[in-house]
Design an enzyme around this catalytic site. Sequence first.
Site, PDB file in Angstrom:
ATOM      1  CD  GLU A  48      -2.741  -1.021   2.580  1.00 51.83           C
ATOM      2  OE1 GLU A  48      -2.721   0.040   3.223  1.00 51.83           O
ATOM      3  OE2 GLU A  48      -3.378  -2.028   2.926  1.00 51.83           O
ATOM      4  CG  HIS A 114      10.470  -4.556  -9.466  1.00 55.96           C
ATOM      5  ND1 HIS A 114      11.374  -5.561  -9.761  1.00 55.96           N
ATOM      6  CD2 HIS A 114       9.270  -5.016  -9.867  1.00 55.96           C
ATOM      7  CE1 HIS A 114      10.734  -6.561 -10.335  1.00 55.96           C
ATOM      8  NE2 HIS A 114       9.457  -6.263 -10.405  1.00 55.96           N
ATOM      9  CG  ASP A 144      14.600  -5.752  -8.848  1.00 53.65           C
ATOM     10  OD1 ASP A 144      14.064  -4.967  -8.046  1.00 53.65           O
ATOM     11  OD2 ASP A 144      13.949  -6.418  -9.671  1.00 53.65           O
ATOM     12  N   GLY A 215       3.211 -10.131 -11.616  1.00 53.12           N
ATOM     13  CA  GLY A 215       2.864 -10.837 -10.388  1.00 53.12           C
ATOM     14  C   GLY A 215       3.852 -11.932 -10.034  1.00 53.12           C
ATOM     15  CG  ASN A 216       5.258 -15.225 -12.419  1.00 49.23           C
ATOM     16  OD1 ASN A 216       4.573 -15.181 -13.436  1.00 49.23           O
ATOM     17  ND2 ASN A 216       5.258 -16.272 -11.618  1.00 49.23           N
ATOM     18  CB  SER A 217       7.999  -9.221  -9.615  1.00 48.18           C
ATOM     19  OG  SER A 217       8.034  -8.677 -10.891  1.00 48.18           O
ATOM     20  CG  LEU A 272      38.484  -0.734 -11.414  1.00 47.13           C
ATOM     21  CD1 LEU A 272      39.746  -0.897 -10.549  1.00 47.13           C
ATOM     22  CD2 LEU A 272      38.383  -1.876 -12.422  1.00 47.13           C
ATOM     23  CB  ILE A 276      34.647  -1.426 -19.311  1.00 46.20           C
ATOM     24  CG1 ILE A 276      33.334  -1.796 -18.619  1.00 46.20           C
ATOM     25  CG2 ILE A 276      35.779  -1.256 -18.320  1.00 46.20           C
ATOM     26  CD1 ILE A 276      33.388  -3.093 -17.828  1.00 46.20           C
TER      27      ILE A 276
END
Length: 469
Positions: A48, A114, A144, A215-217, A272, A276
């Site tokens: 929420e 997230h 994440d 929703g699988n996150s 470092l 690159i």
Amino acid sequence: MNRLLKQVSMVVVSTFIMTSMLTHAASLPDFTELVDDASPAVVNISTEQAVTTKTANEGGQQLGPNSEELNEFFKHFFGQQPFGQQAPQQQGPRSSLGSGFIISHDGYVLTNNHVIDEADVIHVRLNDRREYVAKLVGTDPRTDLALLKIDADNLPIVKMGDSDKLKPGQWVLAIGSPFGFDYTVTAGIVSATGRNLPSDSYVPFIQTDVAINPGNSGGPLFNLDGEVVGINSQIYTRSGGFMGVSFAIPSKVAMSVVDQLKQDGKVSRAWLGVLIQDVNNELAESFGLDRPSGALISRVLPDSPAEKSGLKSGDIIMKFNGEKIEHSGELPYVVGQMKAGEKVDAKVYRDGKEQTISVTLEARPNDPKVLAQSQQDQNRLGMIVGELPAEMAKQFDIENGVVIEQVIGGTAARNGLQQGDVITMLNGQRIEGVTDFSRIAKDIPSGRSVPMRVIRQGYPMFIPFKIME
């Protein structure tokens, strides 16, 4: 006689087909026991957040499924507004939906950052419908990941596995709540390991073809032994939904983050201080390498550990702390796994020969100005540029410019720019280096084409460069 032979042949063919089908079915894995054992430790997460918003498309621009800027990026996949639709005005609590899993009997829960980002209240619902308000222990946006704690004991837990043992072609299974359908099971195979995505340089992702949707996150990815080998995190999509390519954070990375979050509530990484790029065939030839490999330093950041150790633009890092670097994307992960203050050896290729340079790593700055400017450039122009390596300049007889290290979409992609292109002039001004490029690019007007001189594999050309905003 012929009729009899025909009937016998049909029986033989039918028997062969049935036998083949049964053999094939017998070779497929049965996931029922795995799901029965693992499901109790998988949780549903909702949040929420008190907000007051206007329409999501506040500027009035319609974002459809063919919107290049959106569709070419990797999407986090929970609670997205369907492309092309506007969210109505909303006041009051807003919920998001994701998944997670319990990693300790006393209530530690792992999920994606997230899923819970900016939440005021986090709800965790168990398989047996018990529901808890979770405390946020800590987050690590770079990988994440987020660690939660619920006030409960004797909880079912998952078994953690070794993601380093995963190989392409192995079966894996996901449990989560796509579109709010709790405890949905999907299966597939490992498509690849060690994937480096443009937006997540600290994670060597596991790529799978397991069906993953909103929703699988944060949900677990299991191997056939019922062990968690990954945390489902991202998909690649042109439509906003699953298209056969999904990515999971390896369990080895996740548990390293968990240990730090438990202890300190945050994750500290070594730094470092280099920008690159990959070494392609042309660059390998220009540097005198037998084949493309390593991480080519395009820029050494000022006052960084790299600068203090003597690393230079044009050095190619072949090994770091004993770890072989085949692709440039592997270096940030190797460095990020180390602690500030550690002294390590970097094996670099310089001036046609290998040498070892000792580097003392430091803590990564929260907001170094040069990195902030680089981020602004890539967001607006859709590309990352670096200093022109001396060997490349010599090979193609280029006096000045910057090299495109990565095209990440948007403006650069629309204008046909490619990795390895050298930009020598922009909007009538000569480009001497990255700082020069950033200054000039900042003042380019939107919606109007300006001339850009590009050298591609030794051939110069002008293109009309236009920023659409």
